[in-house]
Design a protein around this motif. Structure first.
Motif, PDB file in Angstrom:
ATOM      1  N   LEU A 180      -6.365  22.992 -22.083  1.00 62.91           N
ATOM      2  CA  LEU A 180      -7.074  21.746 -21.782  1.00 62.91           C
ATOM      3  C   LEU A 180      -6.179  20.776 -21.026  1.00 62.91           C
ATOM      4  N   ASP A 181      -6.812  19.990 -20.178  1.00 65.92           N
ATOM      5  CA  ASP A 181      -6.159  18.830 -19.561  1.00 65.92           C
ATOM      6  C   ASP A 181      -7.130  17.665 -19.690  1.00 65.92           C
ATOM      7  N   TRP A 182      -6.612  16.477 -20.049  1.00 66.40           N
ATOM      8  CA  TRP A 182      -7.481  15.343 -20.336  1.00 66.40           C
ATOM      9  C   TRP A 182      -6.892  14.061 -19.755  1.00 66.40           C
ATOM     10  N   SER A 183      -7.695  12.997 -19.788  1.00 68.75           N
ATOM     11  CA  SER A 183      -7.331  11.728 -19.164  1.00 68.75           C
ATOM     12  C   SER A 183      -6.138  11.102 -19.870  1.00 68.75           C
TER      13      SER A 183
ATOM     14  N   GLY B 145     -12.259  27.913 -36.301  1.00 65.48           N
ATOM     15  CA  GLY B 145     -11.075  27.200 -36.762  1.00 65.48           C
ATOM     16  C   GLY B 145     -10.903  25.857 -36.072  1.00 65.48           C
ATOM     17  N   ASP B 146      -9.703  25.299 -36.174  1.00 69.53           N
ATOM     18  CA  ASP B 146      -9.381  23.998 -35.594  1.00 69.53           C
ATOM     19  C   ASP B 146      -8.382  24.162 -34.450  1.00 69.53           C
ATOM     20  N   GLY B 147      -8.433  23.218 -33.549  1.00 75.50           N
ATOM     21  CA  GLY B 147      -7.480  23.184 -32.448  1.00 75.50           C
ATOM     22  C   GLY B 147      -6.834  21.818 -32.353  1.00 75.50           C
ATOM     23  N   GLN B 148      -5.670  21.787 -31.774  1.00 76.83           N
ATOM     24  CA  GLN B 148      -4.998  20.505 -31.542  1.00 76.83           C
ATOM     25  C   GLN B 148      -4.109  20.613 -30.317  1.00 76.83           C
ATOM     26  N   VAL B 149      -4.131  19.557 -29.529  1.00 78.95           N
ATOM     27  CA  VAL B 149      -3.269  19.429 -28.367  1.00 78.95           C
ATOM     28  C   VAL B 149      -2.563  18.076 -28.466  1.00 78.95           C
ATOM     29  N   ALA B 150      -1.540  17.890 -27.660  1.00 78.19           N
ATOM     30  CA  ALA B 150      -0.755  16.654 -27.762  1.00 78.19           C
ATOM     31  C   ALA B 150      -0.161  16.318 -26.404  1.00 78.19           C
TER      32      ALA B 150
ATOM     33  N   VAL C 283       6.081  15.052 -22.866  1.00 77.25           N
ATOM     34  CA  VAL C 283       6.031  16.319 -23.599  1.00 77.25           C
ATOM     35  C   VAL C 283       4.570  16.636 -23.891  1.00 77.25           C
ATOM     36  N   GLU C 284       4.124  17.835 -23.476  1.00 74.23           N
ATOM     37  CA  GLU C 284       2.723  18.207 -23.634  1.00 74.23           C
ATOM     38  C   GLU C 284       2.580  19.519 -24.407  1.00 74.23           C
ATOM     39  N   GLN C 285       1.517  19.586 -25.170  1.00 72.45           N
ATOM     40  CA  GLN C 285       1.081  20.829 -25.803  1.00 72.45           C
ATOM     41  C   GLN C 285      -0.391  20.978 -25.482  1.00 72.45           C
ATOM     42  N   ARG C 286      -0.717  21.833 -24.495  1.00 76.96           N
ATOM     43  CA  ARG C 286      -2.075  21.917 -23.966  1.00 76.96           C
ATOM     44  C   ARG C 286      -2.771  23.228 -24.310  1.00 76.96           C
TER      45      ARG C 286
END
Length: 466
Positions: free
Chosen positions: A171-174, A198-203, A212-215
């Motif tokens: 994912l990429d977001w604003s 399940g669940d997902g999380q990005v940062a 620092v990104e976690q996509r």
């Protein structure tokens, strides 16, 4: 007279040699059979198998523990025996590593899912317009929502163009929605019945003047025509800029995880782990026990202690508390190359992972063994022999006309428990790579030659005495 005596000598020698040849042949056959036949006692670890189906072929997914107990990382020392101790014909199938530099993410369409302000936590009701092949054209809320009261609840992804199991979501977001983004993942083939994945999380975090990104979000490796992402907190749902998916190759086996292993601290913020054998790793997981840990990290690997360290991946590891729940990112991806040592360098300015090296688990693509059951069950799996050669057949030889569809319908074999045995000390014969059966065969040949020479010498002495 001398000529007659020489002829008589040759005649006697030939007669004795002919009489001795059956004995020498028997010795050679016995030595050859002992070299070719595998016996259960030749292996250190055994595990009984449970069968499901009528056979005659059975497929067994080998737990990672089998490979860790093998004395050869190539699994040359794996065998299946029946109740009479006879080795069964078998083949080994291994999926290629999924992580490769040539793997290209596939972009997909996404559509916003809205709810009214008074029903922000409810499941979005939608009406859709689709083409005959199922591709989404338009997605609208079901029912009227007044302007200014719509709440962005999540996103609907159209994955109908991907005819393969889904392995990863990117994912990429604003930028106005930086920080942690947590959402549930659901899948459907008809937009009516949804299955939870399940669940997902990005940062996206700013750290030490760096972004620092976690996509990337890992998916369970199953197929679906549509995915639905519903944000845990609707007011924090971001605007997506791009959605990509990575699919799993057809016929690929699932990942098999190891039990945790301990490591050592090389220096502050640098941790090293030694694996039992070199394995084609695809994923690793660090046990982050300390709450509110944040660790930008760099992962290195190598085949052995004499090889230079190779960069594998950069990532962000964390365990943070938000609204009374832990938000955890503790996995990193590997390329699938053979690795026996891993090194993790952590930026201590984020708090680090503690003084002691955390426990680490690793995953490889599962290995499947297919065998042809003959004669009397029960069957058992044996492993643990440093010198035996592989007896595996090509899968197309073991099962004529085999295909992925036929392979999936074979009867199953399973293990009640993973065979576990303490690592046997390396004996001098193992350390030098000696094959005792080969030595025995050469010993029989040498003894045979010596006996022939002794017979010739005895015949010569007898002729001289006459």
């Amino acid at each position: 007279m001398k000529r007659v005596r020489s002829v008589e000598l040759s005649r006697q020698f030939v007669i004795k040699a002919i009489l001795f040849m059956p004995l020498l042949g028997a010795l050679l056959c016995a030595a050859s059979l002992s070299q070719a036949e595998d016996l259960p006692d030749d292996f250190t670890v055994h595990a009984p198998l449970t069968l499901s189906g009528e056979g005659p072929w059975y497929r067994l997914e080998l737990p990672l523990g089998v490979q860790l107990n093998a004395r050869q990382s190539t699994l040359n020392d794996v065998r299946v025996f029946n109740a009479d101790g006879q080795a069964q014909p078998y083949a080994i199938t291994q999926s290629p590593p999924q992580r490769s530099v040539d793997q290209t993410p596939i972009a997909v369409k996404w559509f916003p899912l809205y709810n009214s302000d008074g029903a922000r936590e409810a499941e979005p009701k939608i009406r859709v317009e689709r083409t005959p092949n199922g591709t989404l054209v338009e997605v609208q809320p079901q029912g009227e929502i007044e302007a200014g009261e719509e709440i962005l609840r999540g996103w609907l992804l159209d994955t109908s163009a991907i005819n393969a199991p889904l392995d990863q979501l990117i994912l990429d977001w604003s930028s106005e929605r930086d920080g942690f983004q947590r959402f549930s993942i659901e899948a459907s083939d008809d937009l009516q019945h949804w299955q939870r994945w399940g669940d997902g999380q990005v940062a996206r975090l700013s750290f030490a003047e760096e972004l620092v990104e976690q996509r990337v979000v890992n998916l369970p490796g199953r197929s679906a025509r549509y995915l639905r992402l519903l944000w845990k907190s609707p007011l924090s749902a971001p605007t997506l800029n791009a959605v990509q998916l990575i699919s799993t190759q057809p016929g690929v086996l699932p990942l098999s995880w190891s039990p945790p292993i301990s490591g050592r601290t090389e220096k502050s913020g640098v941790y090293v782990w030694q694996l039992p054998v070199a394995l084609p790793l695809e994923r690793m997981k660090v046990d982050i026990t300390q709450p509110n840990s944040l660790a930008p990290a760099t992962l290195y690997g190598r085949r052995d202690s004499n090889a230079p360290w190779q960069l594998i991946d950069n990532g962000l590891l964390y365990r943070l508390s938000q609204n009374g729940q832990d938000v955890v990112q503790d996995e990193m991806e590997l390329s699938g190359n053979l690795v026996q040592q891993l090194k993790l360098e952590v930026d201590d300015r984020g708090g680090g992972l503690g003084k002691d090296a955390p426990a680490l688990s690793f995953a490889v693509r599962a290995t499947q063994l297919v065998f042809l059951g003959r004669s009397a069950p029960p069957y058992s799996l044996a492993v643990g022999n440093p010198t035996v050669k592989s007896a595996a057949l090509p899968l197309t030889t073991l099962i004529p006309g085999v295909s992925l569809e036929k392979l999936a319908t074979l009867s199953r074999a399973s293990m009640a428990s993973t065979p576990v045995a303490p690592a046997a000390p390396v004996t001098p014969a193992e350390a030098s790579g000696l094959d005792m059966k080969r030595i025995g065969l050469w010993a029989v040949l040498v003894i045979g030659v010596m006996l022939l020479a002794w017979m010739a010498l005895g015949t010569l002495r007898s002729s001289r005495a006459k």
